[in-house]
Design a protein around this motif. Structure first.
Motif, PDB file in Angstrom:
ATOM      1  N   ASN A 236     108.872  48.686-153.914  1.00 12.93           N
ATOM      2  CA  ASN A 236     109.004  47.272-154.294  1.00 12.93           C
ATOM      3  C   ASN A 236     109.613  46.424-153.188  1.00 12.93           C
ATOM      4  OD1 ASN A 236     107.980  47.715-156.980  1.00 12.93           O
ATOM      5  ND2 ASN A 236     109.981  48.574-157.525  1.00 12.93           N
ATOM      6  N   GLY A 237     109.274  46.775-151.957  1.00  8.58           N
ATOM      7  CA  GLY A 237     109.717  45.984-150.816  1.00  8.58           C
ATOM      8  C   GLY A 237     108.518  45.499-150.023  1.00  8.58           C
ATOM      9  N   LYS A 238     108.784  44.681-149.017  1.00  7.61           N
ATOM     10  CA  LYS A 238     107.721  44.145-148.180  1.00  7.61           C
ATOM     11  C   LYS A 238     108.235  43.991-146.758  1.00  7.61           C
ATOM     12  CE  LYS A 238     104.604  40.181-147.601  1.00  7.61           C
ATOM     13  NZ  LYS A 238     104.260  38.812-148.080  1.00  7.61           N
ATOM     14  N   LEU A 239     107.394  44.388-145.786  1.00 13.15           N
ATOM     15  CA  LEU A 239     107.746  44.252-144.388  1.00 13.15           C
ATOM     16  C   LEU A 239     107.353  42.874-143.865  1.00 13.15           C
ATOM     17  CD1 LEU A 239     106.603  47.694-142.900  1.00 13.15           C
ATOM     18  CD2 LEU A 239     108.889  47.032-143.653  1.00 13.15           C
ATOM     19  N   GLY A 240     108.200  42.310-143.025  1.00 10.21           N
ATOM     20  CA  GLY A 240     107.847  41.076-142.341  1.00 10.21           C
ATOM     21  C   GLY A 240     106.974  41.376-141.137  1.00 10.21           C
ATOM     22  N   LYS A 241     106.672  40.361-140.362  1.00  9.95           N
ATOM     23  CA  LYS A 241     105.868  40.529-139.162  1.00  9.95           C
ATOM     24  C   LYS A 241     106.620  41.393-138.153  1.00  9.95           C
ATOM     25  CE  LYS A 241     103.703  37.902-135.408  1.00  9.95           C
ATOM     26  NZ  LYS A 241     103.498  36.546-134.824  1.00  9.95           N
ATOM     27  N   PRO A 242     105.963  42.412-137.585  1.00 12.63           N
ATOM     28  CA  PRO A 242     106.631  43.267-136.588  1.00 12.63           C
ATOM     29  C   PRO A 242     107.177  42.445-135.424  1.00 12.63           C
ATOM     30  CG  PRO A 242     104.529  44.219-137.254  1.00 12.63           C
ATOM     31  CD  PRO A 242     104.572  42.843-137.840  1.00 12.63           C
ATOM     32  N   GLU A 243     108.365  42.812-134.959  1.00 14.75           N
ATOM     33  CA  GLU A 243     109.048  42.045-133.927  1.00 14.75           C
ATOM     34  C   GLU A 243     109.493  42.941-132.776  1.00 14.75           C
ATOM     35  OE1 GLU A 243     112.152  39.305-135.484  1.00 14.75           O
ATOM     36  OE2 GLU A 243     111.720  40.248-137.417  1.00 14.75           O
ATOM     37  N   VAL A 244     109.828  42.289-131.658  1.00 17.02           N
ATOM     38  CA  VAL A 244     110.529  42.948-130.565  1.00 17.02           C
ATOM     39  C   VAL A 244     112.021  42.789-130.819  1.00 17.02           C
ATOM     40  CG1 VAL A 244     110.995  42.988-128.090  1.00 17.02           C
ATOM     41  CG2 VAL A 244     108.680  42.508-128.920  1.00 17.02           C
ATOM     42  N   PHE A 245     112.736  43.885-130.879  1.00 13.87           N
ATOM     43  CA  PHE A 245     114.173  43.840-131.147  1.00 13.87           C
ATOM     44  C   PHE A 245     114.867  43.071-130.025  1.00 13.87           C
ATOM     45  CE2 PHE A 245     118.460  45.498-131.852  1.00 13.87           C
ATOM     46  CZ  PHE A 245     118.499  45.604-133.232  1.00 13.87           C
ATOM     47  N   PRO A 246     115.680  42.052-130.360  1.00 16.12           N
ATOM     48  CA  PRO A 246     116.274  41.212-129.309  1.00 16.12           C
ATOM     49  C   PRO A 246     117.331  41.918-128.473  1.00 16.12           C
ATOM     50  CG  PRO A 246     117.110  40.595-131.469  1.00 16.12           C
ATOM     51  CD  PRO A 246     116.008  41.571-131.712  1.00 16.12           C
TER      52      PRO A 246
END
Length: 316
Positions: A236-246
């Motif tokens: 019951n979760g959702k992933l956001g847009k994949p990112e580059v870790f800052p």
């Protein structure tokens, strides 16, 4: 992070209590010194026979909290370059002006760095690039002066001045171009700058051992990514847009060797308070995160590749 470490342990406990039997081995690693480069932690670990014998398939490392309902997920990170620039110049009386004084030379470099920093920040403010997709640079120390038994002498120009910079380089950047900028603009020999002597206190790779950018695929070419998306959805979760870790994590040491690594912490609806005062994680989000890890670990530890030979045992 302590909360993530405990969530992993609780997820393993729940899976064992349920009678779950994994097809792949699951390893939980707790290592030191990530904040100062991981040289006595993961860097040595991945060079060990113990690591080689694990027959690694996928790595999960930490992510960041998300103020929204979607979990943040990271497929790459910025590499840390810790740079020291040293300037020399003509010492003299403080009442005189010296165009080639150490401080004057260093100030020119700092101004050049500041202009570059602003140009990168403008890309983020304009929405053209995300924080993890630009080169960040922050001055972290400035050292100069003529010391005396009672403090610093106030009427003498120092002959040497130094500045330290924390630079974070995304895997999409051109490292050769950045090094030329350092040598030609930030620390040119023509201004008595001795960057060659200062060099880097740390300089992480932006390419893996195969010469490719250090990142993990987030499409159907990577079965571990598909499994992660589905496992989070089932919880019951959702992933956001994949990112580059800052920032930088231990994941880079695995990615440099060609292993897939994903940064993920199940902390939704949570303000980003990393290293801030009063860091917290709501108990409901913490407990939900345990169930998310149960779902992910179960999916990963049950994964069978189509080419897997009968009787073999791959590892997680």
């Amino acid at each position: 992070m302590k909360c993530v470490g405990m969530q992993y342990l609780e997820a393993i406990r729940k899976l064992k209590a349920s009678g779950f039997h994994p097809l792949r081995s699951v390893y939980l690693s707790f290592v030191p010194d990530e904040e100062i480069g991981g040289h006595d932690g993961v860097e040595k670990f991945v060079d060990s026979d113990v690591f080689t014998n694990m027959n690694l398939g996928i790595v999960l490392d930490e992510g960041l909290a998300s103020p929204s309902e979607d979990y943040r997920v990271f497929y790459a990170e910025r590499s840390p370059w810790w740079l020291v620039i040293k300037a020399t110049g003509q010492p003299g009386h403080g009442a005189k002006l010296y165009d080639n004084s150490a401080m004057e030379n260093l100030f020119k470099s700092i101004e050049s760095v500041r202009r570059f920093r602003d140009s990168q920040f403008d890309l983020v403010k304009a929405g053209l690039q995300a924080e993890g997709e630009v080169v960040s640079i922050n001055m972290v120390f400035l050292k100069a002066g003529t010391p005396s038994p009672t403090g610093f002498v106030m009427n003498l120009q120092p002959s040497v001045a130094q500045a330290g910079f924390d630079i974070r380089v995304p895997p999409t950047a051109d490292p050769e171009s950045l090094e030329r900028r350092i040598a030609e603009e930030w620390a040119p020999v023509s201004r008595n700058m001795t960057f060659e002597l200062g060099q880097f206190k740390q300089k992480a790779n932006v390419h893996d051992k195969f010469g490719k950018p250090v990142l993990t695929a987030t499409d159907s070419s990577n079965p571990w990514w598909d499994l992660l998306e589905e496992a989070v959805r089932k919880a019951n979760g959702k992933l956001g847009k994949p990112e580059v870790f800052p920032a930088a994590t231990d994941s880079r040491y695995f990615r440099e060797l060609g292993f897939p690594a994903i940064g993920f912490s199940p902390m939704a609806n949570t303000p980003i308070l990393l290293h801030d005062h009063n860091e917290f994680l709501n108990q409901d989000e913490y407990l939900k995160g345990v169930d998310v890890y149960v779902s992910i670990i179960k999916a990963y530890a049950s994964y069978v590749e189509h080419t897997r030979k009968e009787g073999s045992k791959d590892e997680l």
